[in-house]
Design an enzyme around this catalytic site. Structure first.
Site, PDB file in Angstrom:
ATOM      1  N   ASP A  46      43.083  15.049 -27.546  1.00  0.00           N
ATOM      2  CA  ASP A  46      42.688  14.080 -26.930  1.00  0.00           C
ATOM      3  C   ASP A  46      41.254  13.917 -25.976  1.00  0.00           C
ATOM      4  O   ASP A  46      40.970  14.856 -25.462  1.00  0.00           O
ATOM      5  CB  ASP A  46      43.695  13.993 -25.519  1.00  0.00           C
ATOM      6  N   TYR A  51      33.868  11.755 -21.394  1.00  0.00           N
ATOM      7  CA  TYR A  51      34.018  12.981 -20.971  1.00  0.00           C
ATOM      8  C   TYR A  51      32.769  13.733 -21.212  1.00  0.00           C
ATOM      9  O   TYR A  51      32.656  14.743 -20.803  1.00  0.00           O
ATOM     10  CB  TYR A  51      35.208  13.697 -21.769  1.00  0.00           C
ATOM     11  N   LYS A  76      38.483   7.423 -26.685  1.00  0.00           N
ATOM     12  CA  LYS A  76      38.653   6.088 -26.001  1.00  0.00           C
ATOM     13  C   LYS A  76      37.269   5.344 -25.817  1.00  0.00           C
ATOM     14  O   LYS A  76      36.345   5.850 -25.749  1.00  0.00           O
ATOM     15  CB  LYS A  76      39.307   6.552 -24.609  1.00  0.00           C
ATOM     16  N   HIS A 107      39.777   2.547 -22.752  1.00  0.00           N
ATOM     17  CA  HIS A 107      39.908   3.533 -21.621  1.00  0.00           C
ATOM     18  C   HIS A 107      40.522   2.774 -20.564  1.00  0.00           C
ATOM     19  O   HIS A 107      41.474   3.515 -19.786  1.00  0.00           O
ATOM     20  CB  HIS A 107      38.661   4.343 -21.577  1.00  0.00           C
TER      21      HIS A 107
HETATM   22  N1  LIG Z   1      43.167   7.945 -20.193  1.00  0.00           N
HETATM   23  C1  LIG Z   1      42.592   8.327 -18.938  1.00  0.00           C
HETATM   24  O1  LIG Z   1      42.245   7.469 -17.918  1.00  0.00           O
HETATM   25  C2  LIG Z   1      42.716   9.704 -18.466  1.00  0.00           C
HETATM   26  C3  LIG Z   1      42.719  10.258 -17.173  1.00  0.00           C
HETATM   27  C4  LIG Z   1      42.873  11.451 -16.969  1.00  0.00           C
HETATM   28  C5  LIG Z   1      43.173  12.421 -17.821  1.00  0.00           C
HETATM   29  N2  LIG Z   1      43.315  11.873 -19.245  1.00  0.00           N
HETATM   30  C6  LIG Z   1      43.526  13.014 -20.277  1.00  0.00           C
HETATM   31  O2  LIG Z   1      44.918  13.563 -20.028  1.00  0.00           O
HETATM   32  C7  LIG Z   1      44.262  15.097 -19.905  1.00  0.00           C
HETATM   33  C8  LIG Z   1      45.104  15.609 -19.212  1.00  0.00           C
HETATM   34  O3  LIG Z   1      44.710  15.415 -17.784  1.00  0.00           O
HETATM   35  P1  LIG Z   1      44.006  16.062 -16.533  1.00  0.00           P
HETATM   36  O4  LIG Z   1      42.857  16.975 -17.386  1.00  0.00           O
HETATM   37  O5  LIG Z   1      43.641  15.278 -15.574  1.00  0.00           O
HETATM   38  O6  LIG Z   1      44.835  17.247 -15.989  1.00  0.00           O
HETATM   39  P2  LIG Z   1      46.173  18.163 -16.227  1.00  0.00           P
HETATM   40  O7  LIG Z   1      46.256  18.430 -17.497  1.00  0.00           O
HETATM   41  O8  LIG Z   1      47.261  17.458 -15.291  1.00  0.00           O
HETATM   42  O9  LIG Z   1      45.698  19.439 -15.366  1.00  0.00           O
HETATM   43  C9  LIG Z   1      44.581  20.250 -15.896  1.00  0.00           C
HETATM   44  C10 LIG Z   1      44.671  21.426 -14.940  1.00  0.00           C
HETATM   45  O10 LIG Z   1      45.531  22.270 -14.844  1.00  0.00           O
HETATM   46  C11 LIG Z   1      45.331  23.639 -15.186  1.00  0.00           C
HETATM   47  N3  LIG Z   1      46.178  24.048 -15.980  1.00  0.00           N
HETATM   48  C12 LIG Z   1      46.735  23.986 -17.289  1.00  0.00           C
HETATM   49  N4  LIG Z   1      47.645  24.463 -17.806  1.00  0.00           N
HETATM   50  C13 LIG Z   1      48.011  25.169 -16.762  1.00  0.00           C
HETATM   51  C14 LIG Z   1      49.081  26.012 -16.599  1.00  0.00           C
HETATM   52  N5  LIG Z   1      49.919  26.418 -17.929  1.00  0.00           N
HETATM   53  N6  LIG Z   1      49.364  26.875 -15.477  1.00  0.00           N
HETATM   54  C15 LIG Z   1      48.457  26.685 -14.355  1.00  0.00           C
HETATM   55  N7  LIG Z   1      47.391  25.739 -14.524  1.00  0.00           N
HETATM   56  C16 LIG Z   1      47.200  24.932 -15.486  1.00  0.00           C
HETATM   57  C17 LIG Z   1      44.009  23.532 -15.909  1.00  0.00           C
HETATM   58  O11 LIG Z   1      43.217  24.629 -15.679  1.00  0.00           O
HETATM   59  P3  LIG Z   1      42.438  25.492 -16.789  1.00  0.00           P
HETATM   60  O12 LIG Z   1      41.691  24.494 -17.577  1.00  0.00           O
HETATM   61  O13 LIG Z   1      41.328  26.234 -16.075  1.00  0.00           O
HETATM   62  O14 LIG Z   1      43.226  26.085 -17.373  1.00  0.00           O
HETATM   63  C18 LIG Z   1      43.277  22.353 -15.065  1.00  0.00           C
HETATM   64  O15 LIG Z   1      42.824  22.723 -13.968  1.00  0.00           O
HETATM   65  C19 LIG Z   1      42.868  15.107 -19.961  1.00  0.00           C
HETATM   66  O16 LIG Z   1      42.242  16.199 -20.069  1.00  0.00           O
HETATM   67  C20 LIG Z   1      42.423  13.801 -20.668  1.00  0.00           C
HETATM   68  O17 LIG Z   1      42.310  14.161 -21.973  1.00  0.00           O
HETATM   69  C21 LIG Z   1      43.035  10.665 -19.505  1.00  0.00           C
END
Ligand SMILES: NC(=O)c1ccc[n+]([C@@H]2O[C@H](COP(=O)([O-])OP(=O)(O)OC[C@H]3O[C@@H](n4cnc5c(N)ncnc54)[C@H](OP(=O)(O)O)[C@@H]3O)[C@@H](O)[C@H]2O)c1
Length: 309
Positions: A46, A51, A76, A107
């Protein structure tokens, strides 16, 4: 029973149930993370223009040696490109080094107008975002349908769209969005949106499933209790919550061990799912991702009444 590994889009294509998120994955880290994930078995990445790391994401895809056609790549359309979808799409394709995407999403249902303050996140003199409130999202969607018909993207969808926005768009769409990617987790379960999307054949994708940076949802006592009961990590519970409900999940990590374990979901019992589904209603409702796009526009409904402008 093992959890599903893929779901079907309304285009007929298969999408892997778990993908690797790349928001806030720093340059210097994300190339390795993407390459590792693909070698480790992921087939879904994704990405997004905003980004600022699609270049490295593309390099990671190449480094992995996994053939392009085996990988499901999403990007996006950034808000400033809404009047010119082709231009926004081409920027992503160029950065990623790809000639097509498997899924392209609007997005946010918000057009931003670039000005002297920024090309991507422009602000007004009062500090608010430079939103064009008169912009018609159905025009953006018309252009999305155009790039879809031209074959540069194999499916089109939206992100951060609430029911009123989808209802409005449904009056004009000739292609039903394949996906709505939204913030989704037990503190923001969006039950009504889930029903609406299911009714219209729009697949939900859960972003920030762990609560975003630092994975704060993992320390919640109710979630930890379910994790202990199932003898898995809290992350596994939070990710399996979606897959068990037929929702794609895209956890972000740049840590190899976590990337590896995040793809191993489990099937949760009806009882566990019911507990998770009720946490927001029992006082834990919370939205984590609240950019300053003007929340009075109502583009992403949420549980609770607190809204940031
Ligand atoms: N469409 C939109 O508007 C939108 C908005 C937000 C996000 N997104 C997409 O959704 C994806 C995921 O959301 P997000 O990045 O906000 O947050 P997330 O996936 O909920 O959390 C990421 C955080 O969790 C940590 N983490 C991951 N796996 C873990 C595990 N097994 N144990 C402990 N910690 C863990 C990561 O650390 P490390 O990386 O240091 O391991 C990072 O700090 C984004 O990367 C993006 O691609 C889309």
């Amino acid at each position: 029973m093992s959890p599903p590994t893929h779901f079907k889009l309304n285009t007929g294509a298969q999408i892997p149930a778990v993908g690797l998120g790349t928001w806030k994955s720093e340059p210097g880290e994300v190339r390795k993370a993407v390459s590792f994930a693909l070698k480790d078995g992921y087939r879904h990445i994704d990405a997004a223009l905003i980004y600022g790391n699609e270049n490295e994401v593309g390099q990671g895809i190449k480094d992995s040696g996994v053939p392009r056609e085996q990988i499901f790549v999403t990007s996006k359309l950034w808000n400033t490109h809404q009047p010119n979808v082709k231009e926004g799409l081409q920027k992503s394709l160029d950065a990623l080094g790809l000639d097509y995407l498997d899924l392209y999403l609007i997005h946010w249902p918000v057009r931003l107008v670039p000005n002297d303050t920024s090309d991507t996140l422009p602000t007004n003199p009062d500090g608010s975002r430079a939103v064009d409130r008169s912009w018609d999202q159905s025009e953006t969607w018309r252009q999305m349908e155009e790039v879809y018909r031209e074959g540069k993207v194999r499916a089109i969808g939206v992100a951060n769209w609430s029911i009123p926005y989808l209802e409005e768009l449904s009056k004009k769409w000739t292609v039903v969005p394949a996906v709505n990617q939204v913030e989704l987790h037990p503190f923001l379960p969006q039950h009504e949106l889930r029903e609406y999307c299911a009714k219209h054949g729009i697949l939900l994708e859960a972003y920030s499933p762990l609560g975003s940076t630092g994975a704060p949802l993992m320390s919640d006592p109710d979630i930890r209790q379910i994790a202990e009961k199932n003898d898995v990590s809290a992350a596994t519970i939070l990710l399996s919550y979606h897959v068990s409900k037929g929702v794609v999940v895209i956890p972000k990590s740049v840590t190899e061990k976590r990337i590896s374990s995040n793809k191993e979901t489990v099937t949760l019992s009806k009882e566990d799912l019911a507990v998770l589904d009720e946490l927001a209603a029992k006082g834990k409702a919370k939205r984590i991702n609240t950019p300053l796009f003007g929340w009075d526009l109502g583009f992403a409904d949420w549980y609770g009444s607190v809204r940031s402008k």
